[in-house]
Design an enzyme around this catalytic site. Structure first.
Site, PDB file in Angstrom:
ATOM      1  CB  VAL A   1      -0.977  -0.053   1.206  1.00  0.00           C
ATOM      2  CG1 VAL A   1      -1.908   1.397   1.338  1.00  0.00           C
ATOM      3  CG2 VAL A   1      -1.792  -1.177   1.293  1.00  0.00           C
ATOM      4  CG  HIS A   2       2.679   2.316  -2.961  1.00  0.00           C
ATOM      5  ND1 HIS A   2       2.515   2.891  -4.236  1.00  0.00           N
ATOM      6  CD2 HIS A   2       2.698   1.138  -3.287  1.00  0.00           C
ATOM      7  CE1 HIS A   2       2.661   1.929  -5.190  1.00  0.00           C
ATOM      8  NE2 HIS A   2       2.485   0.921  -4.775  1.00  0.00           N
ATOM      9  N   GLY A   3       1.102   5.382  -2.401  1.00  0.00           N
ATOM     10  CA  GLY A   3       0.584   6.650  -2.905  1.00  0.00           C
ATOM     11  C   GLY A   3      -0.297   6.095  -4.333  1.00  0.00           C
TER      12      GLY A   3
END
Length: 156
Positions: A12-14
């Protein structure tokens, strides 16, 4: 139910929060990873990166299979996140709804070779990819939803 199954070693990231989740209309992110499921610090960190519009579930591979095969999860719009080709193959073999896997980001490390922007694989990964292709799975490379799909069989 499953909007996308994505291999991304950052989980999970930008990109996932700001582009994939809204583009898919996902309301549930599932991180399927045995190690992360036992790591409270990683769970907290990933929780900070998730979009406000979606639930985040972090489960072991086995618990993810159980969850995805449970009819009660059918009403959710799910983005499944895994961090390895091996785990993607394991999930796809146990969850019949997974017919396509997106390769979004696998960073270069020792023993890998780059096959596309942001995708580096080992020889073991290539063997697993070939097995997945033989089972009829769609394996495509895209970092963001607006990228053109590139089929992985053209890259290996």
């Amino acid at each position: 139910m499953i909007k996308l199954t994505r291999i991304d070693d950052r989980l999970v990231h930008g990109q996932v929060a700001m582009t994939w989740t809204p583009a898919l209309g996902a309301d549930c992110l599932i991180v399927a990873n045995d190690k992360v499921a036992k790591d409270e610090f990683m769970k907290m960190t990933l929780g900070l990166a998730k979009p406000a519009s979606a639930k985040l579930l972090i489960k072991s591979l086995a618990d993810t299979v159980t969850f995805l095969n449970d009819p009660r999860s059918q009403s959710l719009k799910i983005l499944v996140l895994i961090n390895s080709v091996k785990d993607a193959a394991a999930l796809a073999s146990e969850v019949s709804e997974i017919q396509s896997v997106n390769f979004g980001g696998i960073r270069t490390k020792e023993g890998t070779r780059s096959i596309a922007k942001a995708i580096a694989v080992t020889e073991d990964d290539i063997s697993i990819i070939k097995e997945m292709l033989a089972k009829g799975l769609e394996l495509e490379v895209r970092q963001v939803p607006t990228d053109k799909k590139i089929m992985i069989d053209t890259l290996i």
